[in-house]
Design a protein around this motif. Structure first.
Motif, PDB file in Angstrom:
ATOM      1  N   LEU A   9       0.862  -1.169   0.000  1.00 48.85           N
ATOM      2  CA  LEU A   9       0.000   0.000   0.000  1.00 48.85           C
ATOM      3  C   LEU A   9       0.905   1.228   0.000  1.00 48.85           C
ATOM      4  CD1 LEU A   9      -3.249   0.155   1.713  1.00 48.85           C
ATOM      5  CD2 LEU A   9      -1.719   1.990   2.311  1.00 48.85           C
ATOM      6  N   ARG A  10       0.612   2.198  -0.851  1.00 50.32           N
ATOM      7  CA  ARG A  10       1.461   3.376  -1.000  1.00 50.32           C
ATOM      8  C   ARG A  10       0.637   4.632  -0.739  1.00 50.32           C
ATOM      9  NH1 ARG A  10       5.089   3.421  -6.168  1.00 50.32           N
ATOM     10  NH2 ARG A  10       6.271   2.066  -4.802  1.00 50.32           N
ATOM     11  N   ARG A  11       1.144   5.474   0.159  1.00 53.76           N
ATOM     12  CA  ARG A  11       0.517   6.770   0.448  1.00 53.76           C
ATOM     13  C   ARG A  11       1.392   7.842  -0.186  1.00 53.76           C
ATOM     14  NH1 ARG A  11       0.348   7.914   6.410  1.00 53.76           N
ATOM     15  NH2 ARG A  11      -0.964   6.112   6.301  1.00 53.76           N
ATOM     16  N   VAL A  12       0.829   8.538  -1.177  1.00 60.49           N
ATOM     17  CA  VAL A  12       1.570   9.575  -1.879  1.00 60.49           C
ATOM     18  C   VAL A  12       1.082  10.919  -1.374  1.00 60.49           C
ATOM     19  CG1 VAL A  12       2.102  10.584  -4.125  1.00 60.49           C
ATOM     20  CG2 VAL A  12       1.819   8.118  -3.915  1.00 60.49           C
ATOM     21  N   ALA A  13       1.964  11.667  -0.718  1.00 61.81           N
ATOM     22  CA  ALA A  13       1.668  13.024  -0.282  1.00 61.81           C
ATOM     23  C   ALA A  13       2.320  13.983  -1.272  1.00 61.81           C
ATOM     24  CB  ALA A  13       2.193  13.248   1.128  1.00 61.81           C
ATOM     25  N   PHE A  14       2.210  15.280  -1.007  1.00 62.90           N
ATOM     26  CA  PHE A  14       2.746  16.250  -1.958  1.00 62.90           C
ATOM     27  C   PHE A  14       4.261  16.160  -2.062  1.00 62.90           C
ATOM     28  CE2 PHE A  14       3.942  20.512  -3.433  1.00 62.90           C
ATOM     29  CZ  PHE A  14       3.199  20.544  -4.597  1.00 62.90           C
ATOM     30  N   LEU A  15       4.946  15.999  -0.937  1.00 66.14           N
ATOM     31  CA  LEU A  15       6.405  15.955  -0.963  1.00 66.14           C
ATOM     32  C   LEU A  15       6.997  14.584  -0.654  1.00 66.14           C
ATOM     33  CD1 LEU A  15       7.174  19.324   0.842  1.00 66.14           C
ATOM     34  CD2 LEU A  15       7.267  18.836  -1.608  1.00 66.14           C
ATOM     35  N   THR A  16       6.209  13.676  -0.105  1.00 66.47           N
ATOM     36  CA  THR A  16       6.738  12.373   0.297  1.00 66.47           C
ATOM     37  C   THR A  16       5.888  11.243  -0.247  1.00 66.47           C
ATOM     38  OG1 THR A  16       5.449  12.355   2.334  1.00 66.47           O
ATOM     39  CG2 THR A  16       7.658  13.308   2.453  1.00 66.47           C
ATOM     40  N   THR A  17       6.505  10.075  -0.316  1.00 64.10           N
ATOM     41  CA  THR A  17       5.806   8.848  -0.684  1.00 64.10           C
ATOM     42  C   THR A  17       6.222   7.780   0.314  1.00 64.10           C
ATOM     43  OG1 THR A  17       5.778   9.434  -3.020  1.00 64.10           O
ATOM     44  CG2 THR A  17       5.465   7.113  -2.478  1.00 64.10           C
ATOM     45  N   GLN A  18       5.229   7.099   0.882  1.00 60.30           N
ATOM     46  CA  GLN A  18       5.500   6.053   1.863  1.00 60.30           C
ATOM     47  C   GLN A  18       4.856   4.760   1.379  1.00 60.30           C
ATOM     48  OE1 GLN A  18       3.513   6.681   5.576  1.00 60.30           O
ATOM     49  NE2 GLN A  18       4.768   5.180   6.646  1.00 60.30           N
ATOM     50  N   THR A  19       5.656   3.697   1.286  1.00 54.26           N
ATOM     51  CA  THR A  19       5.169   2.401   0.855  1.00 54.26           C
ATOM     52  C   THR A  19       5.236   1.425   2.018  1.00 54.26           C
ATOM     53  OG1 THR A  19       5.953   2.821  -1.385  1.00 54.26           O
ATOM     54  CG2 THR A  19       5.463   0.543  -0.815  1.00 54.26           C
ATOM     55  N   VAL A  20       4.130   0.719   2.250  1.00 56.64           N
ATOM     56  CA  VAL A  20       4.054  -0.267   3.321  1.00 56.64           C
ATOM     57  C   VAL A  20       3.790  -1.622   2.673  1.00 56.64           C
ATOM     58  CG1 VAL A  20       2.843  -0.975   5.406  1.00 56.64           C
ATOM     59  CG2 VAL A  20       3.109   1.448   4.898  1.00 56.64           C
ATOM     60  N   PRO A  21       4.697  -2.601   2.821  1.00 57.08           N
ATOM     61  CA  PRO A  21       4.423  -3.937   2.276  1.00 57.08           C
ATOM     62  C   PRO A  21       3.256  -4.585   3.012  1.00 57.08           C
ATOM     63  CG  PRO A  21       6.623  -3.820   3.267  1.00 57.08           C
ATOM     64  CD  PRO A  21       5.994  -2.497   3.456  1.00 57.08           C
ATOM     65  N   TRP A  22       2.557  -5.471   2.331  1.00 56.77           N
ATOM     66  CA  TRP A  22       1.379  -6.109   2.936  1.00 56.77           C
ATOM     67  C   TRP A  22       1.751  -6.908   4.178  1.00 56.77           C
ATOM     68  CZ3 TRP A  22      -2.759  -3.827   1.816  1.00 56.77           C
ATOM     69  CH2 TRP A  22      -3.047  -3.393   0.525  1.00 56.77           C
ATOM     70  N   ALA A  23       2.980  -7.397   4.259  1.00 60.07           N
ATOM     71  CA  ALA A  23       3.395  -8.164   5.439  1.00 60.07           C
ATOM     72  C   ALA A  23       3.431  -7.297   6.695  1.00 60.07           C
ATOM     73  CB  ALA A  23       4.770  -8.780   5.206  1.00 60.07           C
ATOM     74  N   GLN A  24       3.567  -5.978   6.541  1.00 59.51           N
ATOM     75  CA  GLN A  24       3.598  -5.071   7.687  1.00 59.51           C
ATOM     76  C   GLN A  24       2.214  -4.558   8.084  1.00 59.51           C
ATOM     77  OE1 GLN A  24       6.235  -4.224   9.584  1.00 59.51           O
ATOM     78  NE2 GLN A  24       7.358  -5.749   8.423  1.00 59.51           N
ATOM     79  N   VAL A  25       1.200  -4.860   7.286  1.00 61.99           N
ATOM     80  CA  VAL A  25      -0.150  -4.351   7.550  1.00 61.99           C
ATOM     81  C   VAL A  25      -0.870  -5.285   8.507  1.00 61.99           C
ATOM     82  CG1 VAL A  25      -2.388  -3.831   6.500  1.00 61.99           C
ATOM     83  CG2 VAL A  25      -0.276  -3.201   5.325  1.00 61.99           C
TER      84      VAL A  25
END
Length: 185
Positions: free
Chosen positions: A98-114
């Motif tokens: 799952l990837r959260r794209v903000a204006f200046l940053t992008t954070q990706t979380v693998p499904w194993a961490q969810v």
């Protein structure tokens, strides 16, 4: 005459009625909802501003001031990049995570961490401003972090303001992706 190549929902139309994830290639990052009218309108206004700045750069370049024209063209490029980044903001999903794209940053979380993705009632920021109102939020709970993370989606952000059905569909779709891939991760 239907023109399926013109619709963003053709993958949903062609899928079986009960298929939760009707996409052919699940390795591609995709946003399971359309950008909202406020986000698209703001990006359109930024692109309109960029066109005026580019016209000013052309006029300045004909006035034999190439340094000022280059400065105006650079400003126009920065406004165009800002408009494109504004349109790219949101929550994206794929088989990788799952990837959260903000204006200046992008954070990706693998499904194993969810741990879970759920919809909750909580105070949310209205259009990203400091003012908070009561609303719905799609919250991600990770294994390596507790609370304190910003929500993935809210029903008061630029994509879903005054579009509660679209928020419910997007939240349900992301929850289905999370349920599907947490089991396989």
């Amino acid at each position: 005459m239907p023109l399926p190549f013109l619709t963003a929902d053709r993958a949903f139309d062609e899928a079986a009625d009960d298929a939760a994830l009707p996409f052919d290639d699940r390795d591609i990052w995709r946003r399971p909802y359309r950008p909202g009218p406020f986000r698209v309108g703001a990006a359109a206004l930024l692109l309109l501003l960029a066109s005026f700045v580019l016209v000013a750069a052309v006029i300045i370049s004909f006035a034999d001031s190439l340094a000022a024209a280059a400065l105006c063209a650079g400003l126009a490029v920065a406004v165009i990049v800002s408009a494109l980044r504004l349109l790219r903001m949101g929550t994206w999903v794929s088989a990788h995570g799952l990837r959260r794209v903000a204006f200046l940053t992008t954070q990706t979380v693998p499904w194993a961490q969810v741990v879970t993705v759920r919809t909750t009632q909580q105070p949310v920021r209205w259009l990203g401003l400091p003012r908070t109102v009561q609303g719905q939020a799609l919250v991600l709970v990770r294994r390596d972090q507790g609370g304190g993370q910003p929500p993935l989606l809210t029903d008061r952000n630029a994509d879903f303001l005054a579009r509660h059905e679209a928020f419910n569909r997007a939240a349900d779709s992301i929850e289905v992706w999370a349920d599907e891939y947490r089991r396989t991760a």
